[in-house]
Design a protein around this motif. Sequence first.
Motif, PDB file in Angstrom:
ATOM      1  N   GLN A  67       0.950  -0.910   0.307  1.00 24.74           N
ATOM      2  CA  GLN A  67       0.735  -0.101  -0.134  1.00 24.74           C
ATOM      3  C   GLN A  67       0.737   1.249   0.061  1.00 24.74           C
ATOM      4  O   GLN A  67       1.864   1.564   0.180  1.00 24.74           O
ATOM      5  CB  GLN A  67      -1.096   0.158   1.723  1.00 24.74           C
ATOM      6  CG  GLN A  67      -1.956  -1.327   1.062  1.00 24.74           C
ATOM      7  CD  GLN A  67      -2.926  -0.871   0.597  1.00 24.74           C
ATOM      8  OE1 GLN A  67      -3.151  -0.048  -0.211  1.00 24.74           O
ATOM      9  NE2 GLN A  67      -4.108  -1.941  -0.217  1.00 24.74           N
ATOM     10  N   THR A  68       0.421   2.823  -0.854  1.00 26.23           N
ATOM     11  CA  THR A  68       0.676   3.425  -0.298  1.00 26.23           C
ATOM     12  C   THR A  68       0.008   4.014   0.036  1.00 26.23           C
ATOM     13  O   THR A  68      -1.604   4.228   0.518  1.00 26.23           O
ATOM     14  CB  THR A  68       1.185   4.613  -1.570  1.00 26.23           C
ATOM     15  OG1 THR A  68       0.071   4.208  -2.228  1.00 26.23           O
ATOM     16  CG2 THR A  68       2.318   3.270  -2.697  1.00 26.23           C
ATOM     17  N   ASP A 104      -0.749   7.584  -0.632  1.00 26.21           N
ATOM     18  CA  ASP A 104      -1.898   7.801  -1.598  1.00 26.21           C
ATOM     19  C   ASP A 104      -3.205   6.859  -1.336  1.00 26.21           C
ATOM     20  O   ASP A 104      -4.725   7.060  -2.171  1.00 26.21           O
ATOM     21  CB  ASP A 104      -1.118   7.949  -2.972  1.00 26.21           C
ATOM     22  CG  ASP A 104      -0.206   9.323  -2.918  1.00 26.21           C
ATOM     23  OD1 ASP A 104      -0.471  10.248  -2.115  1.00 26.21           O
ATOM     24  OD2 ASP A 104       0.183   9.347  -3.880  1.00 26.21           O
TER      25      ASP A 104
END
Length: 166
Positions: A7-8, A10
């Motif tokens: 995951q990021t 963002d």
Amino acid sequence: MTERQPQTIDTLLAGLVPLDGTATDFGSLLVLLCLLDYVQPRVIIEVGTYNAHFAVAAARLCPDARVHTFDPIDHGWDKTLAHNVLFHQCDFHFVPEPFDFAFVDSGPPFVEARQEDGVRWRHWRMACANVSPGGLVVCHDTEGEWDHAADIAAQMNVAATLARMQ
């Protein structure tokens, strides 16, 4: 169990209003998400939803967890952003199920005066009294002059200042 994907920040915050300095700050949110990623709790409690940055990011980071978020005010966030977030539009006065992670960020100093003094202290004590053995309770904004901030900081097993540097 859902396969975990990288995951990021963002993707975790996609669809939410931008962080604007009135909610949990970016650095604190990153620390919380790192804790969640490490612990992978099954049930998460958030007290003080506001724009739901923590609730939605936690639900996306821990897709097998259930996230219960409490706020007496519906601040208008999009409830369809995460399937595993349950919004309770009320004060944190009940525990819907045993939980192993809680984030307390409720009440003063930044909300309407209609909440009583000591609301965060009451929420902190309730979360600590009901967290599952080995679980974590984290509280935001434990510095300052607001009611019982020093009491919460004194009770923490590990205290870290999570705030923007001036």
